[in-house]
Enzyme design. Structure first.
Site, PDB file in Angstrom:
ATOM      1  N   THR A   2       0.833  -1.205   0.000  1.00 52.92           N
ATOM      2  CA  THR A   2       0.000   0.000   0.000  1.00 52.92           C
ATOM      3  C   THR A   2       0.864   1.249   0.000  1.00 52.92           C
ATOM      4  O   THR A   2       0.641   2.187  -0.779  1.00 52.92           O
ATOM      5  CB  THR A   2      -0.948   0.008   1.217  1.00 52.92           C
ATOM      6  OG1 THR A   2      -1.936  -1.010   1.036  1.00 52.92           O
ATOM      7  CG2 THR A   2      -1.650   1.350   1.357  1.00 52.92           C
ATOM      8  N   CYS A  43      -9.225  -5.911   2.551  1.00 53.27           N
ATOM      9  CA  CYS A  43      -9.131  -4.473   2.804  1.00 53.27           C
ATOM     10  C   CYS A  43     -10.468  -3.776   2.607  1.00 53.27           C
ATOM     11  O   CYS A  43     -10.660  -2.651   3.061  1.00 53.27           O
ATOM     12  CB  CYS A  43      -8.089  -3.840   1.893  1.00 53.27           C
ATOM     13  SG  CYS A  43      -8.520  -3.931   0.149  1.00 53.27           S
TER      14      CYS A  43
END
Length: 378
Positions: A68, A321
């Site tokens: 990320t 997520c």
């Protein structure tokens, strides 16, 4: 059964980490004594292990907290440097949420962003991609292996198209690194994001591969002490990095064997499901996919209700997520699934420690639960 969300740590990885969690506890930035030297050596070893996996040079690997952060650094960092000359970014509708969010941040900063659709099989239309790249395009970002439906994009062709137009090519390889063959030169990849916990390493560490050419100059997204050659400030974590490196080394040695084994296992599992559930819908291309992934929609069954009835299985209805976000998967909607089909989907992921006996048991539990739910609705 949810290896796309994360993988269990390989015991060999933990063994590699332990010295840096105990006796070798130094700060890699401490350059005046042995504790710092030991910690720095751990980074050097891991950097070489990660670089070797993709045919890169050691100085082209920059450690981050995960994919990320690497994705944010690649997209925002590149556009910040090159956006005035080439203010256009191209990405894909099925990218990981952190890539799409970073692209949206670039759009808010005033850059032009094109989000391309995919075909019903989840693969990118390369002709459409070629037309979308212009002399104003700074960066093309295309995921290697999709985290929900497992499809594998043709990175070699994507890289060639980007290079032909003078654009940089970034790929989110969190689900691909250590699972499929990657070569940054052959695929003309300029930036690549990686995460250790997707390949049996620890959580909290990853890397950005950045080709060592002036064109990949980017703006760091964290200010501080200038670690990672100024690209990513913050004290590095030698234990996590050592584990990342060891996980990479193991994956490189076992890649082909593991992919073949998982392909056989998943084929057997899928056949067993299909025999009892002939109306099962496979989401994503049937063959151009990571062998450890299967994403299916089950007509007439709500996915959340099904999951509530199979607590013995660790499965998911989409990306981990996005589990806090209500509504059907945007990835499944992008491939043309309607809301009912998207809500009936399950993502099944297997990996290194999955056994055939476990898969047989999982298939039986899943089939029984689906037939029971369908029986209630009759």
């Amino acid at each position: 059964m949810d290896y796309q969300a994360t993988t269990p740590m390989d015991p060999r990885v933990l063994d590699a980490m332990m010295p840096y969690l105990t006796a070798m506890y130094g700060n890699p930035h401490s350059s005046t004594h042995v504790y710092g030297w030991q910690a720095e050596a751990a980074l050097d070893i891991a950097r070489a292990q990660v670089a070797t996996m993709v045919g890169a040079r050691e100085e082209e690997i920059f450690f981050t907290s995960g994919a990320t952060e690497a994705n944010n650094l690649a997209l925002k960092g590149i556009m910040d440097v090159w956006g005035k000359k080439r203010p256009h970014l191209v990405t894909v509708a099925t990218e990981h949420k952190c890539v799409l969010s970073s692209a949206a941040a670039c759009a808010r900063a005033g850059y032009d962003v094109t989000v391309l659709p995919v075909r019903p099989d989840g693969l990118l239309d390369l002709d459409m991609l070629e037309k979308s790249i212009t002399d104003r395009t700074a960066l093309v970002s295309v995921m290697a292996v999709n985290n929900e439906i497992g499809v594998v994009q043709d990175l070699t062709k994507v890289g060639s198209l980007a290079r032909a137009k003078g654009a940089l090519f970034h790929t989110d390889a969190a689900q691909a690194f250590g699972k499929i063959a990657l070569d940054v030169d052959a695929m003309q990849i300029d930036l690549m994001s990686i995460s250790a916990h997707k390949l049996y390493g620890p959580k909290g560490v990853g890397a950005l591969y950045k080709r060592a050419v002036p064109a990949t100059a980017l703006t760091p997204q964290m200010n501080g002490g200038g670690q990672e050659r100024g690209i990513r400030s913050g004290t590095q974590a030698p234990a996590l990095v050592a584990g990342f490196g060891k996980a990479t080394e193991i994956a490189g040695k076992e890649l082909n064997q593991e992919a073949a084994r998982l392909g056989e296992f998943m084929a057997c599992f899928k056949r067993k499901l299909a025999a009892s559930l002939p109306d099962l819908i496979v989401n994503g291309h049937e063959t151009e996919r990571w062998t450890g992934n299967l994403n299916v929609s089950i007509p007439g069954v709500d996915g959340d209700l099904l999951l509530a009835n199979i607590r013995a299985l660790a499965l998911s209805s989409g990306a981990a997520c996005a589990s806090a976000v209500s509504g059907p998967s945007y990835v499944l909607q992008a491939i043309g699934r309607n809301e009912r089909e998207a809500r009936s989907a399950l993502r099944i992921g297997i990996g290194r420690f999955t056994t055939m006996e476990e898969l047989d048991e999982a298939a039986n539990i899943l089939i029984d639960a689906i037939l029971e739910i369908r029986g209630r609705s009759v």
